[in-house]
Write a protein that holds these residues in place. Structure first.
Motif, mmCIF file in Angstrom:
data_model
loop_
_atom_site.group_PDB
_atom_site.id
_atom_site.type_symbol
_atom_site.label_atom_id
_atom_site.label_comp_id
_atom_site.label_asym_id
_atom_site.label_seq_id
_atom_site.Cartn_x
_atom_site.Cartn_y
_atom_site.Cartn_z
ATOM 1 N N ASP A 1 -9.388 8.911 -3.769
ATOM 2 C CA ASP A 1 -8.984 9.791 -4.866
ATOM 3 C C ASP A 1 -9.304 9.162 -6.226
ATOM 4 O OD1 ASP A 1 -7.807 11.423 -6.698
ATOM 5 O OD2 ASP A 1 -5.757 10.915 -6.151
ATOM 6 N N ASN B 1 -2.873 13.662 -0.572
ATOM 7 C CA ASN B 1 -3.169 12.257 -0.286
ATOM 8 C C ASN B 1 -2.164 11.657 0.680
ATOM 9 O OD1 ASN B 1 -5.366 12.247 -1.957
ATOM 10 N ND2 ASN B 1 -4.260 11.440 -3.718
ATOM 11 N N ILE C 1 -12.342 14.297 -3.200
ATOM 12 C CA ILE C 1 -11.646 13.201 -2.508
ATOM 13 C C ILE C 1 -12.265 12.971 -1.130
ATOM 14 C CG2 ILE C 1 -9.440 12.433 -1.539
ATOM 15 C CD1 ILE C 1 -8.061 14.084 -3.766
#
Ligand SMILES: [Zn+2]
Length: 286
Positions: free
Chosen positions: A238, A280, A232
């Motif tokens: 991602d 994330n 990532i």
């Protein structure tokens, strides 16, 4: 034909050497017991016993490893073919960059058809100095080029952190403890002496195995997650999550049987997906 060959190989590369080395070990012990260490002290006795318990599983582990290495189980599957185009593309893309201390000279992509669960893909092989990445032929149809980048970077993550090493050490330790239990059971079976002490020892080794296995699982999950995050970070987006979802889907569609193993893999992937989502969110990669 193949099966016959394998049987011969097991005999030549594993059973026979194990027998020979085992016999040599027994002889050394006998000589030691009867001619050299005639009146062992308590400590010498303990050391001898520990050696006696662990030497055979240790020999077994080393020979098993050598056997797997020699027969190519640790390499790419026999039907794997190097894809020169893909290898060139990814070598240009990601090799040569210095990742922390290591730098990767070559990225080799191997395409194969799955016929055993030993080589689930996508997977990397790190036993050799060059990085090899295995992808199943029809899995390529499932994923987008971005997701393929993410997969390749995930495997690069393993390669540069030398993922395999700790796993190998732990697996060997588990094998030693397991071998010790078999040895103790055999001792009970053959001599039937000091039952309570031996049973205590067996319980002890079982506890050791459970603890080692738990550590193994924790390390495994951590490594997978850190390689996902590596991909990532490198891509600044991602793409690994959807690649993982597709892997999960692919496995349940294409592998018949092995239900329990597939269930475990899917569960592990779901856990990873959750952790990636958390990552994330905190790092605004969404
Ligand atoms: Zn991985």
């Amino acid at each position: 034909m193949k099966i016959e060959n394998n049987k011969k190989k097991i005999y030549k590369l594993f059973l026979l050497p194990y027998l020979i080395i085992g016999l040599i070990t027994v002889s050394i012990f006998t000589i030691f017991d009867n001619f050299i260490l005639l009146h062992p002290t308590k400590i010498e006795n303990i050391i001898l016993n520990i050696f006696n318990i662990f030497i055979y599983p240790a020999e077994l582990g080393i020979l098993l490893y050598l056997y797997f290495k020699k027969t190519g189980y640790l390499d790419e599957p026999r039907n794997a073919v190097k894809d020169y185009d893909l290898s060139e593309i990814y070598t240009k893309k990601y090799a040569g960059i210095k990742y922390r201390e290591s730098n990767i000279k070559e990225i080799n992509i191997y395409i194969y058809d799955l016929n055993d669960l030993f080589h689930l893909s996508p997977a990397g092989i790190f036993y050799s100095k060059a990085l090899k990445i295995l992808i199943q032929r029809d899995f390529l149809d499932y994923i987008t080029p971005d997701e393929m980048d993410a997969v390749v970077l995930h495997e690069i993550g393993h390669f540069i952190t030398n993922s395999g090493l700790i796993r190998k050490v732990l697996a060997f330790a588990i094998l030693l403890a397991g071998g010790a239990i078999i040895f103790l059971l055999l001792t009970i079976f053959m001599y039937g002496v000091q039952l309570s002490l031996l049973i205590n020892l067996i319980i002890g080794f079982l506890t050791v195995i459970i603890i080692l296995y738990s550590i193994f699982t924790i390390i495994f999950n951590r490594e997978e997650l850190s390689c996902d995050i590596f991909s990532i970070k490198e891509l600044k987006k991602d793409y690994i999550s959807t690649a993982l979802q597709k892997t999960s889907y692919y496995l349940s569609k294409n592998i018949i049987g092995h239900r329990y193993m597939i269930f475990r893999i899917k569960k592990q992937i779901n856990k990873r997906l959750k952790k990636i989502e958390e990552y994330n969110e905190t790092n605004k990669f969404k």
